[in-house]
Design a protein around this motif. Structure first.
Motif, PDB file in Angstrom:
ATOM      1  N   VAL A  69       0.848  -1.197   0.000  1.00 17.62           N
ATOM      2  CA  VAL A  69       0.000   0.000   0.000  1.00 17.62           C
ATOM      3  C   VAL A  69       0.882   1.246   0.000  1.00 17.62           C
ATOM      4  N   PRO A  70       0.899   2.012  -1.101  1.00 16.32           N
ATOM      5  CA  PRO A  70       1.668   3.255  -1.087  1.00 16.32           C
ATOM      6  C   PRO A  70       1.027   4.258  -0.130  1.00 16.32           C
ATOM      7  N   SER A  71       1.871   4.846   0.703  1.00 18.48           N
ATOM      8  CA  SER A  71       1.368   5.786   1.692  1.00 18.48           C
ATOM      9  C   SER A  71       2.115   7.104   1.525  1.00 18.48           C
ATOM     10  N   GLY A  72       1.377   8.163   1.121  1.00 20.52           N
ATOM     11  CA  GLY A  72       2.002   9.470   0.913  1.00 20.52           C
ATOM     12  C   GLY A  72       1.873  10.308   2.171  1.00 20.52           C
ATOM     13  N   GLY A  73       1.255  11.486   2.025  1.00 21.85           N
ATOM     14  CA  GLY A  73       1.069  12.349   3.190  1.00 21.85           C
ATOM     15  C   GLY A  73      -0.167  11.972   4.000  1.00 21.85           C
ATOM     16  N   ARG A  74      -0.934  10.992   3.528  1.00 18.82           N
ATOM     17  CA  ARG A  74      -2.147  10.469   4.185  1.00 18.82           C
ATOM     18  C   ARG A  74      -3.185  11.558   4.449  1.00 18.82           C
ATOM     19  N   THR A  75      -3.284  12.501   3.517  1.00 20.98           N
ATOM     20  CA  THR A  75      -4.310  13.544   3.650  1.00 20.98           C
ATOM     21  C   THR A  75      -5.516  13.248   2.751  1.00 20.98           C
ATOM     22  N   GLY A  76      -5.539  12.066   2.143  1.00 19.17           N
ATOM     23  CA  GLY A  76      -6.608  11.705   1.217  1.00 19.17           C
ATOM     24  C   GLY A  76      -7.940  11.569   1.932  1.00 19.17           C
ATOM     25  N   TYR A  77      -9.023  11.692   1.152  1.00 22.97           N
ATOM     26  CA  TYR A  77     -10.369  11.618   1.718  1.00 22.97           C
ATOM     27  C   TYR A  77     -11.164  10.445   1.164  1.00 22.97           C
ATOM     28  N   ALA A 135      -5.399  23.328   0.839  1.00 21.07           N
ATOM     29  CA  ALA A 135      -5.129  23.554   2.261  1.00 21.07           C
ATOM     30  C   ALA A 135      -4.254  22.493   2.931  1.00 21.07           C
ATOM     31  N   SER A 136      -4.020  21.342   2.296  1.00 16.17           N
ATOM     32  CA  SER A 136      -3.158  20.334   2.946  1.00 16.17           C
ATOM     33  C   SER A 136      -1.753  20.349   2.337  1.00 16.17           C
ATOM     34  N   ALA A 137      -1.375  21.452   1.680  1.00 19.59           N
ATOM     35  CA  ALA A 137      -0.097  21.506   0.945  1.00 19.59           C
ATOM     36  C   ALA A 137       1.111  21.142   1.817  1.00 19.59           C
ATOM     37  N   CYS A 140       0.615  16.961   2.347  1.00 20.17           N
ATOM     38  CA  CYS A 140       0.477  15.990   1.253  1.00 20.17           C
ATOM     39  C   CYS A 140       1.757  15.954   0.415  1.00 20.17           C
ATOM     40  N   GLN A 141       1.968  14.834  -0.264  1.00 17.89           N
ATOM     41  CA  GLN A 141       3.204  14.647  -1.039  1.00 17.89           C
ATOM     42  C   GLN A 141       2.895  14.671  -2.536  1.00 17.89           C
ATOM     43  N   ILE A 142       3.912  15.011  -3.312  1.00 18.41           N
ATOM     44  CA  ILE A 142       3.694  15.096  -4.751  1.00 18.41           C
ATOM     45  C   ILE A 142       3.299  13.716  -5.319  1.00 18.41           C
ATOM     46  N   GLY A 144       1.435  11.483  -3.847  1.00 18.59           N
ATOM     47  CA  GLY A 144      -0.001  11.354  -3.566  1.00 18.59           C
ATOM     48  C   GLY A 144      -0.808  12.270  -4.474  1.00 18.59           C
ATOM     49  N   ASN A 145      -0.284  13.480  -4.724  1.00 19.42           N
ATOM     50  CA  ASN A 145      -0.982  14.426  -5.633  1.00 19.42           C
ATOM     51  C   ASN A 145      -1.110  13.817  -7.020  1.00 19.42           C
ATOM     52  N   ILE A 146      -0.019  13.207  -7.483  1.00 19.70           N
ATOM     53  CA  ILE A 146      -0.030  12.641  -8.844  1.00 19.70           C
ATOM     54  C   ILE A 146      -0.944  11.410  -8.874  1.00 19.70           C
ATOM     55  N   ALA A 147      -0.849  10.591  -7.832  1.00 18.93           N
ATOM     56  CA  ALA A 147      -1.655   9.366  -7.792  1.00 18.93           C
ATOM     57  C   ALA A 147      -3.146   9.664  -7.734  1.00 18.93           C
ATOM     58  N   THR A 148      -3.524  10.872  -7.288  1.00 17.00           N
ATOM     59  CA  THR A 148      -4.947  11.227  -7.242  1.00 17.00           C
ATOM     60  C   THR A 148      -5.300  12.321  -8.257  1.00 17.00           C
ATOM     61  N   ASN A 149      -4.328  12.731  -9.060  1.00 15.69           N
ATOM     62  CA  ASN A 149      -4.524  13.887  -9.961  1.00 15.69           C
ATOM     63  C   ASN A 149      -5.188  15.035  -9.211  1.00 15.69           C
ATOM     64  N   ALA A 150      -4.510  15.474  -8.148  1.00 14.22           N
ATOM     65  CA  ALA A 150      -5.094  16.480  -7.256  1.00 14.22           C
ATOM     66  C   ALA A 150      -5.427  17.765  -8.008  1.00 14.22           C
ATOM     67  N   GLY A 151      -6.506  18.409  -7.551  1.00 16.65           N
ATOM     68  CA  GLY A 151      -6.981  19.636  -8.191  1.00 16.65           C
ATOM     69  C   GLY A 151      -6.664  20.841  -7.331  1.00 16.65           C
ATOM     70  N   GLY A 152      -7.671  21.342  -6.611  1.00 21.23           N
ATOM     71  CA  GLY A 152      -7.428  22.435  -5.685  1.00 21.23           C
ATOM     72  C   GLY A 152      -7.982  23.766  -6.143  1.00 21.23           C
ATOM     73  N   PHE A 206       4.354   1.984  -8.101  1.00 25.70           N
ATOM     74  CA  PHE A 206       4.796   3.123  -7.278  1.00 25.70           C
ATOM     75  C   PHE A 206       5.291   4.242  -8.191  1.00 25.70           C
ATOM     76  N   ILE A 207       4.957   5.464  -7.843  1.00 26.77           N
ATOM     77  CA  ILE A 207       5.580   6.635  -8.476  1.00 26.77           C
ATOM     78  C   ILE A 207       6.772   6.967  -7.590  1.00 26.77           C
ATOM     79  N   THR A 208       7.977   6.968  -8.146  1.00 27.51           N
ATOM     80  CA  THR A 208       9.142   7.240  -7.282  1.00 27.51           C
ATOM     81  C   THR A 208       9.712   8.636  -7.515  1.00 27.51           C
ATOM     82  N   ALA A 419     -14.294  14.254  -8.139  1.00 26.00           N
ATOM     83  CA  ALA A 419     -13.669  15.305  -8.936  1.00 26.00           C
ATOM     84  C   ALA A 419     -12.171  15.333  -8.730  1.00 26.00           C
ATOM     85  N   GLU A 420     -11.734  15.172  -7.448  1.00 28.65           N
ATOM     86  CA  GLU A 420     -10.307  15.358  -7.186  1.00 28.65           C
ATOM     87  C   GLU A 420      -9.778  14.511  -6.038  1.00 28.65           C
ATOM     88  N   HIS A 421     -10.625  13.890  -5.241  1.00 28.46           N
ATOM     89  CA  HIS A 421     -10.115  13.125  -4.093  1.00 28.46           C
ATOM     90  C   HIS A 421      -9.792  11.681  -4.430  1.00 28.46           C
TER      91      HIS A 421
END
Ligand SMILES: Cc1cc2nc3c(=O)[nH]c(=O)nc-3n(C[C@H](O)[C@H](O)[C@H](O)COP(=O)(O)OP(=O)(O)OC[C@H]3O[C@@H](n4cnc5c(N)ncnc54)[C@H](O)[C@@H]3O)c2cc1C
Length: 462
Positions: A69-77, A135-137, A140-142, A144-152, A206-208, A419-421
């Protein structure tokens, strides 16, 4: 496979100080911010320092059919980073270096565990801009952002994370290292695996490392916080502004959100009078644009669409006005919210909001809902708050029922349930409201190619 055997094998890949077994660590690294899921379980947490360690781990997992299980900043919803029995949690916390900056190409090369804030700050110090922001900048890790295609908050002008990724290094579920696109601006050599990994939620590999594009910092910006008595006034203002200027952000929130944020942040109510909704927008300011905005706002005040306006005059004031919007998500935490992360075409957002509001009012009047979102992108966050008298279990059942109803409306609007989570565990049962059966079959096919033994984040997304 015997747990002791697995653990001693893992210890041969990672140094002893980079493997944790205690339950406290599993509780920290094995879950994100989703409240409605059961607590995590796992065999251990590992902290890779380079991609070769990950390749060995993936090969070992394939040999013994283990799950990672890849674990980034764990700010996902959405429960994407939540671990279960016998999983190995892979934290990117120690892969947190910015490797290189290419000044000529304006690209930054970094490891997956770098926080979004570190990337933003690095860019700023070069007089450049990494425009993805929320707001979780700081946590959260890049990766995790890429793995979720984060918006904001800046999608309306700059797009989502996908727009800024010029290259990726990934390790597939088979244990192969792929260098996807390598920073090229033009590259027409067939399938672009970079885009498959963006939004893949750790299910393909994994995205490294990432190569990110930076852009020019916006010139002086101004922030305007305003109040309106109905949500149609918000969409009218948005449409008028968009025809005249280029916005950097356009957000909205309801009065309950305002109350929650004021209490959590200990900040005063900024207006004279309560209204049902509030909005905030940011734009790149110069004398000409300022005049256009002034005229539009005056016109909207005259028409009684807008009630009151507050404008920032310098950065400190702008940051203060942003607190009313950026603080909402965290301020709701104590109410155990069930979060909807819905998207429709920006042009249909008002009709969708009206349909969803009618539905919630008619069928679920007893439940308090908090509305906010990136309305300029057609992205609405509806948060259903748990009544104190209802148990967590009953609340989860209720929310599942509401989900079916809301997602049927989303389907009617050809919208998206996420949409983004991301989909993760929480939204997985509802994927069919946004993707057809054949699309889901193709997704399974892609998963099977990159990860034939399903060692990567099994049970998530599909
Ligand atoms: C206050 C607040 C505000 C937020 N606002 C927004 C917002 O406006 N827009 C938005 O998009 N999100 C928002 N979020 C949600 C969240 O911050 C984002 O989804 C973020 O991109 C998740 O990054 P993370 O590092 O925390 O990922 P995690 O939660 O750790 O993981 C997310 C998913 O990515 C996978 N993953 C993580 N790292 C890797 C890797 N290196 N390789 C492969 N897979 C990986 C995980 O397995 C999981 O499936 C907000 C959250 C909070 C708390």
């Amino acid at each position: 496979v015997e747990n002791n055997f697995i653990i001693s094998a893992v210890m041969t890949i990672f140094s002893k100080d980079r493997v944790l077994f205690d339950y406290q660590s599993i509780l920290i690294y094995g879950k994100d911010l989703t409240d409605v899921l059961p607590p995590p379980h796992a065999l251990c947490v590992v902290f890779p320092q380079d991609k070769n360690e990950l390749v060995s781990l993936v090969h070992f997992a394939n040999e013994h059919r283990l799950s990672l299980v890849p674990s980034g900043g764990r700010t996902g919803y959405s429960g994407g980073a939540v671990a279960k029995q016998n999983d190995i949690i892979v934290s990117f916390e120690k892969m947190n270096h910015i490797v290189d900056f290419n000044a000529a190409d304006k690209t930054l090369h970094c490891e997956a565990g770098v926080t979004l804030k570190a990337i933003q700050d690095y860019a700023k110090q070069l007089d450049l801009f990494y425009p993805v922001d929320f707001a979780s900048a700081a946590e959260c890790q890049i990766g995790g952002n890429i793995a979720t295609n984060a918006g904001g908050l800046h999608v309306i002008r700059y797009g989502s994370t996908r727009q800024w990724v010029m290259g990726l290094t990934v390790i597939t579920g088979r244990g192969d290292i792929l260098g996807c696109n390598k920073g090229l601006v033009k590259n027409a050599t067939g399938y672009d695996f970079r885009h498959l990994f963006i939004g893949s939620e750790g299910t393909l590999g994994f995205i490294t490392h990432a190569i990110l594009k930076l852009t020019a910092l916006p010139k002086k910006t101004k922030v305007i916080l305003f109040s309106v008595s109905n949500n149609q006034a918000i969409t009218i203002l948005l449409s008028v502004l968009q025809q005249a200027v280029s916005l950097i952000a356009f957000e909205f929130f309801c009065h309950t959100a305002m109350q929650c944020v004021m209490q959590a942040e200990q900040i005063a109510f900024p207006f004279q009078k309560n209204t049902d909704f509030y909005g905030l927008f940011e734009y790149e300011s110069d004398d000409t644009v300022d005049l256009i905005i002034e005229k539009i706002l005056q016109d909207q005040l005259n028409k009684n669409n807008i009630s009151e306006i507050l404008m920032s005059h310098h950065e400190k004031e702008a940051n203060h006005l942003w607190r009313y919007r950026k603080g909402i998500s965290r301020s709701l935490k104590k109410y155990f919210p069930y979060k909807f992360d819905l998207a429709v075409l920006p042009s249909t957002i008002f009709s969708f909001m009206r349909a969803a509001a009618d539905l919630l009012r008619n069928k679920y009047a007893a439940l308090e809902t908090v509305w906010f979102g990136h309305v300029g992108d057609g992205n609405l966050h509806v948060n259903v708050l748990k009544p104190e008298t209802v148990s967590e279990k009953d609340f989860a059942v209720r929310c599942a029922e509401i989900s079916e109803t809301i997602y049927a409306v989303i389907q009617h609007f050809n919208g998206s349930i996420c949409a983004e989570h991301g989909v993760g565990l929480l939204k997985k049962p509802y994927l069919h409201y946004s993707k057809s059966d054949s699309e889901i079959q193709y997704m399974r096919g892609i998963k099977n190619i990159f990860d034939p033994n399903h060692v990567m984040n099994p049970g998530k997304l599909i």
